[in-house]
Write an enzyme that holds these catalytic residues in place. Sequence first.
Site, PDB file in Angstrom:
ATOM      1  N   ALA A 153      30.656  15.166  38.983  1.00 19.09           N
ATOM      2  CA  ALA A 153      30.151  13.760  38.894  1.00 19.09           C
ATOM      3  C   ALA A 153      28.534  13.753  38.664  1.00 19.09           C
ATOM      4  CB  ALA A 153      30.285  13.083  40.319  1.00 19.09           C
TER       5      ALA A 153
ATOM      6  N   ASP B 211      21.822  19.167  22.894  1.00 18.98           N
ATOM      7  CA  ASP B 211      21.825  19.663  24.198  1.00 18.98           C
ATOM      8  C   ASP B 211      22.674  21.029  24.191  1.00 18.98           C
ATOM      9  OD1 ASP B 211      21.264  19.622  26.927  1.00 18.98           O
ATOM     10  OD2 ASP B 211      22.877  18.056  27.304  1.00 18.98           O
TER      11      ASP B 211
END
EC number: 2.7.11.1
Length: 981
Positions: free
Chosen positions: A461, A591
């Site tokens: 999360a 990334d």
Amino acid sequence: MTEEVGQKLLESLSLFKLGDIGYARIECELLTTFLEEQLENNLDSLSIHELSTNLIRNRICCREFIESRPAKKWVFLIFRLARTLFRDKTRIATFHSVNLHSEFVQVFWRNLTYQTKSYRNCKFQTFQFIASRFLRSEHDWNVTVVNCLNVTQKLIDNGENARKFVDCNLEDAVLVLLATRQMTVLQHSLEILGRLSDWSTTCRENLCESNTIDVCLQLIPDGDILTQKLCISLLRILSCEEQAREQIRIYDGVPTLLGLLSIKNSRLQWHVAWTLAQLAEQHETSLEIAQLGGISLIFAAISNPKPPGKAVGDWVAMLTGLTALLAQLAQASSNQQLMSNANGVYILGKLLAIKKNVTTDETIDSWDLLQCSIFRVLRLMYTFERSRQLLKKVLPTEIFEKFVDVGNYNSVLTDYDQIAKMYDNLIEENIEIMKDWETVNERRQAVGEVGEYELLDQLGAGAFGCVYTVRKKAQSHSENPAKLLALKEIFMTNLNDRESDKSFGDMISEVKIIKQQLRHPNIVRYRRIFVENHRLYIVMDLIQGCSLRDLIITMKEKKGNFEEKKIWAMVVQMMLALRYLHKEKQIVHRDLKPNNIMMTTDERVVITDFGLAKQKGPEYLKSAAGTIIYSCPEIVQNLPYGEKADIWSFGCCIYEMCQLQPVFHSTNMLTLAMQIVEAKYDPLNEMWSDDLRFLITSCLAPDPSARPDILKVSGMCGVRLLEYLDDVARQQASTSDMTASQSSYNIKIDESPSSLNSSTSSYKRPGRSSKTSGSGKLPPINPAPRRNHSMSAGETPRPSSIVCLPRITDKYSVMFPSAPSAIPSRRRVQTCSTEHPARSSSSTELKVSKQSDGLTVSSNVLRQIQDPVLTILNQIHRILVVTDKETISTSMNHQRRLVEMFRKNLLGRENDAVQMKTHLRKLAAESPEEIQMNLGFSDFRPVLVQSHINGYQKDQKVTKITYEQLSACIECLIAENPAAK
């Protein structure tokens, strides 16, 4: 009367009359009466002591008595009396106090090895009456040998006495009896070997040099429960020695042992668990156990355990053994991942309170040991990130602190004692605490639904959303379980309807580019994108593995380093993925970091998380993105950048794999930015190769113009790239060959049972040979191909010669009396002369000459016809000769074991006559084809080394052997055995 019989027997045993038949008959009558009426209970202790001493000195340890070759009944009664007397430990002590161990072994056991090798030629036949005769006539001498073994078993009652027997080489004699088919004799022999080896290192070493392990592994599949327990117990004891562990691995013992884990027998499972735990000390074997499904089998055995009505102590010991095996397997990071995927945290957690579900009158002291063993497994699993998150949810704070303080990869069981006691006290106070483990049950019912997917578990999360493990809703008509996928949920908040719709459209368009274009094995695959309840959902493949970050953390906690070969394997796969992104799809990841690089269970690198990826346009990218410690100087300085930003991140990842720490690290953001812009970092350790150093230095060039693109990076790693591709090609070829061989092996051969010649020519030898059928090789059946020359005008025909066929005798009519019309008339056939014009330009005319007495042909132009039945029978004869039971040897011989396993498979129920003939003909032809049988070897290199066979990779496992190599092994065995010759 009772005292009279006892006194007479005592006097009879006190002396020995050589050759007196009447004396022997009287003693047999006394022994029978004494045993049947159980008169030993009526004698005083002094008489019993004297009786035992006389029995030991003048019978069972007396060479003169044995050399007189007493009758079978006499020997049987002597040992029956010994078996009765030795029930009392004081009489066993009497035997050891007499100190005649050597005489006992020499008289009754020593000559056993000579008798089994060639008892007909042995002059000293002291054991012929009990040992060699038993091997020749097992049924008649079975009871006598059982009594003898039982007495021996009683005498081995402690370590000191066991070592006395080992000094006399008792194990060498008992080992020969493992060749018997009498189950009782076999079980007593295994029990004796187990006792001796458990108390004597010398005995273990001697048994490791023999064929004991081979015999045990072959007895396990077809034996009853008791035989299996005795075999596994002996293997467990011998596994203390490295040589034994290596033999079990070579003889493919790991799959055999794993197959026994599903048998519901606590003692058997305990022996299997501890044997496998010792084998798993080697990293490769630990991985093999996991690959064969061992982790799933273990969790199946300990999940929802039902305590037995009795022998609860054995049941608890079995659970402790299985958790000890899990602890050994958890030393490998890849196994930690498999254990986590198998719902291991939940299963082990529920097992902590198993004591509350057991009601028994037994006093069990091993509950604490079981809890300590469970916490040890959980602590080893804690180093895996996924398990770490689950354990943080369920362990109370005070216990979690102690749990973490134990340290990573700590296998000392006593260090978990305090944690186990604290948790046990918590359970005593509040049993409801065990319900917390339900929150980490990954096999529970779906926690929710989104669209057509069921949410099973939350993987992670963040500020913008969550990632779940999902599966498609089950279809009523489908029986197969749905494939697990990953679902990325992205929150869209603080937006009005118009902005929200526009943002959804923009984001979906961006991800659609990735979904439609990216198809590469080293890049995660996106499956579907949809919107529901003002949230964006992206469905992608679930990568069953761990991130590079987890691997680096695990290796750092182990205080070790990656092998450079493994680093290069990951580097090459990352290069392939970046080349695909940069050059074919013009996409910059932006990334790239260890958290976004996944390693699957089969060591495949997968680049994930394209949330920040951008497709390159004509202009350089300008937006800031990515994690700063992996960001290139252009991004840090807010300058335009391109695909070389990924090259910088690529270099940072390689550096971190080598040093186990980020290349740039500082708590001060300004200092960190300066380090990145100036490319200041600690140099690599001296242990790494120059190629790796040069690659990292090139990728971390601060000037983007000096930094290579992915194609130049690949050029720098040309040699390593070729080595990796060579390994991949070799693995694919091996897999392809194995699949092709298996497919061809499974095809049913359609041929006539009576036709032996029809398929002989379909298996060709590598070379020609002039050997006859005695050599075991098949000659070519088909003659050399003939060419029909045309008689065209453009060719100069060669002069023909008369072809004379051999005369056909009347044997034909004898063999086939029902087909007289098939007998050709005797005549001479002559080819058409080329001196005359040809009638046809495409055929050769045959001209029949006048009838003569017969056809003649020179014998030197005939090809010798060989009977294929003789060739097949010759192979059977060779196999039987080298596996002859009369030439039994207890020494370890890999070649002999291979031939015995081939014979066992060849004559097994799964092979019909056609398959047997096929195998034997391939063996006769020395076919280079691999043998598609389970020959009981996980690695055939010891066989090939012993046979001096070359042509294989000595640094890689040889998992298959050819008929040609098997034939060479048979030839070696025949050459080594004069009797076989």
